[in-house]
Design an enzyme around this catalytic site. Structure first.
Site, PDB file in Angstrom:
ATOM      1  N   GLU A 341      24.751  36.927  44.091  1.00 15.70           N
ATOM      2  CA  GLU A 341      26.024  36.555  43.499  1.00 15.70           C
ATOM      3  C   GLU A 341      25.888  35.117  42.988  1.00 15.70           C
ATOM      4  O   GLU A 341      25.579  34.907  41.840  1.00 15.70           O
ATOM      5  CB  GLU A 341      27.141  36.696  44.539  1.00 15.70           C
ATOM      6  CG  GLU A 341      28.478  36.917  43.903  1.00 15.70           C
ATOM      7  CD  GLU A 341      29.493  37.587  44.833  1.00 15.70           C
ATOM      8  OE1 GLU A 341      30.630  37.726  44.404  1.00 15.70           O
ATOM      9  OE2 GLU A 341      29.161  37.960  45.966  1.00 15.70           O
ATOM     10  N   GLU A 610      31.599  32.696  55.402  1.00 18.03           N
ATOM     11  CA  GLU A 610      32.559  33.416  54.555  1.00 18.03           C
ATOM     12  C   GLU A 610      33.630  34.098  55.413  1.00 18.03           C
ATOM     13  O   GLU A 610      34.811  34.075  55.089  1.00 18.03           O
ATOM     14  CB  GLU A 610      31.807  34.467  53.731  1.00 18.03           C
ATOM     15  CG  GLU A 610      32.690  35.282  52.812  1.00 18.03           C
ATOM     16  CD  GLU A 610      31.871  36.149  51.863  1.00 18.03           C
ATOM     17  OE1 GLU A 610      30.697  36.440  52.177  1.00 18.03           O
ATOM     18  OE2 GLU A 610      32.417  36.533  50.813  1.00 18.03           O
TER      19      GLU A 610
HETATM   20  C1  BGC Z   1      33.016  35.906  46.570  1.00 18.10           C
HETATM   21  C2  BGC Z   1      34.277  35.204  46.935  1.00 18.10           C
HETATM   22  C3  BGC Z   1      35.149  35.392  45.730  1.00 18.10           C
HETATM   23  C4  BGC Z   1      35.464  36.869  45.739  1.00 18.10           C
HETATM   24  C5  BGC Z   1      36.526  37.340  44.836  1.00 18.10           C
HETATM   25  C6  BGC Z   1      33.326  37.365  46.557  1.00 18.10           C
HETATM   26  O1  BGC Z   1      32.259  38.189  46.424  1.00 18.10           O
HETATM   27  O2  BGC Z   1      31.957  35.566  47.359  1.00 18.10           O
HETATM   28  O3  BGC Z   1      34.201  34.038  47.563  1.00 18.10           O
HETATM   29  O4  BGC Z   1      36.221  34.565  45.592  1.00 18.10           O
HETATM   30  O5  BGC Z   1      34.315  37.643  45.628  1.00 18.10           O
HETATM   31  O6  BGC Z   1      37.415  37.910  45.622  1.00 18.10           O
END
Ligand code: BGC
Length: 728
Positions: A341, A610
């Site tokens: 990501e 997270e």
């Molecule tokens: C990210 C988050 C982001 C989200 C959107 C995730 O995969 O890591 O931090 O804001 O997607 O909801």
């Protein structure tokens, strides 16, 4: 820029995965007064002149909204020049040629554009003569010793590979998006040495650096040609102490290095990794763990803030937040640095921005990213949820896309520089004009896509979410969330417009309608913690004190714990404090059980997670799917520690006038914050003594010091205030 007269060049018929090295041999027949290299590429490059690296910028040219903006770097190469010179430029895939990137024009990596470079060497001779050596078909190219390179993949290098140079091919590729370097460069910042090396229960050889970090590994060794060093990365070990890579998802995140004969040193400079542990999957005979170290990368930023307390767990939390900023401020503000990501998620960016401005000087860092946000904004005003933008995201995105107003406004508050808001004013207005076009209700934002209070913990046990994504969005009302952020963005537009001397009466009327509509629609339905927090934070509550009291009661009723997600968490301590529930705010901060900030600390975290329960009390993991151990969003609590616990706030933008209103709590014996503002250093510290509390304050400018509700106006200087405990 001279580069405008150069040609893009590539390696003829090379597949897109090839990592070529371009080279140009040239001589300087006369003494050189000054020499410069202008260069960029459609990936990331490393330029080497006569065996020395050109500049310190790692992962140049950085990540921008490539279709419209691709940065060109200009390096002074005078000191590296000889009479006969060899310039080599190696180009890896980088961010430009990665999956899910719209500018690649395809989702299939085999069909990506090939590696291309454009450059110009500018020689100014002492006799006044000049020469320009632009990239063209006189340059040569070969496959490099790097056999695979990618942001997610890591790197494969084969030092035994024979290079075979042929003329480069000139290719047709746009130049109208080339711009001079804007952002701060990414540099190697520090070195971390292994703290232990051991065999896991599975018998794997693992090195622990003791710190989750972003960067790469570097090593030196003596080896035989053909021997291999293969390394995999991990952030955590599983509960049995085994190496765990599940949370990297499809990111391979490995280095495979085939040695040449003899003594050698290496570091993979065209990629980066998020890791604390390395697993040695294969190594040359006699290789030892002390041959290897970790090199930390992040954008150049001056450190401006320091926190220290008498509580070792809090200090570890402060360190974790700092490391998560370092790990995620790598050219753009990313959500995380390890899995497949590593995007510039706008929601995470805006949530953490205020904390970021306390810890580092982030002016240049955000100037560039905000310019990318403007470039990525669609003509209809929609701001994509990730910047630089990617394909396949959903229009809407309130709270994420509201970064377009929140971040510039915060930067203006911290630095007092109007250009942050004036340069974004049009983009802000376009965003708030777009929302009514997708909303189902006038003066509110309803029926629109949002990630909601992402990862909130507030759903009743019997709730059956429609799907996994809804489950992650929590139980707060999406329409309420979108409308609250809409109100805030309109408010910021009004404040900005007034500062720019514009007539904002139309927007003021709109704002009044939004507040009324919000109260009518949601005033009696502020149920979840986050719904209450947002109504308070954005000044939408009719009776804020009553609502804040209800929030404090709700927090207490559920065992003094947070149920908020990404949107409620950054503000909840601020709102509790603002309405007199300081002790509840502290209880939430100091909570050591899940969910709470000190829970991950008790589990050995060295960066912010997270999920509160990234590692559960029984040692199992939250999930493979979305489980980053370096995600700064919840680290936003640093702005409460600086701004409320130590109480350092700009009373007027840029700290022209300072406000210091500390909020101590006797569960922590001492706390201190130092902040280097554009006006100079501020320090606010407090300490419990036998007889009371001692406050130490240092300020560079006129300051309101507020203690127990009493205001003292002081000028620049150092002050001590002593508050005696009330006799019992
Ligand atoms: C990210 C988050 C982001 C989200 C959107 C995730 O995969 O890591 O931090 O804001 O997607 O909801």
């Amino acid at each position: 820029m001279l580069i405008q007269n150069a040609c893009w060049i590539r390696m003829k018929a090379a597949p897109s995965k090839t990592v070529p090295v371009f080279r140009k041999e040239f001589s300087c027949p006369k003494p050189v007064f000054r020499a410069e290299l202008e260069v960029t590429c459609d990936g990331v490059y490393e330029a080497v002149l006569n065996g020395d690296r050109v500049g310190n910028f790692i992962l140049a040219p950085g990540w921008t909204e490539y279709r419209k903006r691709l940065q060109v770097q200009t390096y002074d190469i005078t000191a590296l020049l000889h009479e006969n010179n060899m310039l080599e430029i190696t180009v890896g895939n980088g961010w430009f040629r990665r999956t899910n990137a719209p500018w690649t024009g395809t989702q299939n990596p085999d069909e990506f554009l090939p590696a291309m470079v454009i450059a110009a060497v500018h020689l100014v001779y002492e006799d006044g003569g000049e020469e320009v050596l632009p990239t063209n078909s006189s340059w040569e190219v070969s496959e490099s010793t790097i056999t695979l390179s990618g942001i997610f993949e890591g790197e494969d290098a084969d030092m035994t590979r024979e290079l075979c140079f042929t003329p480069a091919e000139v290719c047709d590729f746009p130049k109208n998006m080339l711009i001079p370097q804007e952002g701060p460069e990414v540099h190697e910042q520090e070195t971390v040495y292994p703290c232990s090396s051991f065999l896991t229960p599975k018998g794997e050889w693992v090195i622990d650096f003791g710190q989750n970090l972003t960067g790469y590994m570097a090593f030196e060794m003596t080896a035989h040609a053909g021997e291999q060093l293969s390394l995999s990365t991990a952030e955590v070990l599983d509960r049995d102490g085994n190496f765990y890579t599940g949370n990297y998802r499809s990111a391979r995140s490995q280095l495979h290095y085939v040695c040449r004969e003899g003594k050698q040193a290496y570091r993979p400079r065209l990629t980066f990794f998020g890791f604390r542990y390395l697993r040695i999957d294969e190594a040359p005979e006699g290789f030892t763990a002390d041959r290897i170290r970790a090199v930390v990368l992040h954008s150049e930023m001056r450190r401006t803030g320091w926190l220290e307390s008498s509580d070792p767990m809090l200090n570890q939390l402060f360190s974790n937040i700092l490391w998560s900023q370092k790990g995620n401020y790598l050219d753009i503000p990313t959500d995380c640095p390890q899995r497949d990501e590593r995007y510039g998620w706008t929601g995470d960016g805006q949530i953490f921005c205020r904390a970021a401005t306390y810890q580092y000087d982030v002016r240049q860092f955000f100037r560039k990213w905000l310019a990318d946000m403007r470039a990525a904004q669609h003509d209809n005003g929609w701001v994509p949820e990730v910047i630089p933008s990617l394909t396949a995201y959903k229009p809407g995105g309130s709270a994420w896309s509201d970064a377009v107003t929140i971040i510039p406004w915060q930067l203006y508050q911290t630095y007092g520089d109007l250009s942050f808001i004036s340069s974004m004013f049009d983009a802000m207005k376009k965003w708030i004009a777009y929302l009514p076009t997708i909303s189902g209700t006038p003066d509110l934002v309803t029926g629109c896509w949002t990630y909601g209070d992402w990862l909130a913990l507030d759903a009743p046990p019997d709730w059956i979410p429609a799907d996994m994504e809804q489950a992650k969005r929590g139980y707060s009302n999406d329409d309420l969330i979108c409308s609250a952020f809409y109100a805030n963005s309109v408010d910021i537009v009004i404040r900005t417009g007034r500062l720019l001397g514009q007539d904002m009466s139309g927007y003021e009327a709109l704002y009044a309608r939004i507040v009324n509509a919000f109260r009518a629609a949601f005033g009696q339905k502020l149920n979840t913690q986050t719904e209450k927090v947002l109504a308070l934070h954005f000044n939408l509550a009719e009776d804020p004190q009553r609502l804040a009291d209800a929030l404090a009661e709700q927090v207490a009723d559920c065992g003094t714990q947070l149920q908020t997600g990404l949107l409620g968490t950054p503000y909840i301590l601020h709102e509790l404090t603002r309405y007199g529930h300081v002790s509840t705010a502290w209880s939430l901060l100091l909570r050591q059980e899940y969910p709470g900030w000190l829970y991950s600390v008790s589990k050995g975290a060295t960066t912010v997670w997270e999920h509160w329960d990234g590692i559960r009390p029984d040692g199992t993991f939250w999930d493979d799917d979305m489980n980053s151990y370096n995600h700064y969003a919840y680290g936003s609590v640093a702005d409460w520690v600086f701004g409320a616990a130590c109480g350092i706030q700009p009373a007027t933008p840029g700290f022209a006038r300072v406000r210091i209103e500390p909020h101590p709590d006797s569960r922590v014996q001492a706390l201190s914050a130092v902040l280097d503002t554009v006006r100079g250093r501020i320090r606010s510290a407090w300490k419990y003594t036998e007889s009371g509390i001692r406050y130490e304050i240092e300020t560079p400018t006129e300051t309101e010091v507020i203690l127990d509700g009493k205001t003292y106006i002081v000028g620049n200087g150092k002050y001590i205030f002593v508050r005696q405990h009330m006799p019992k």
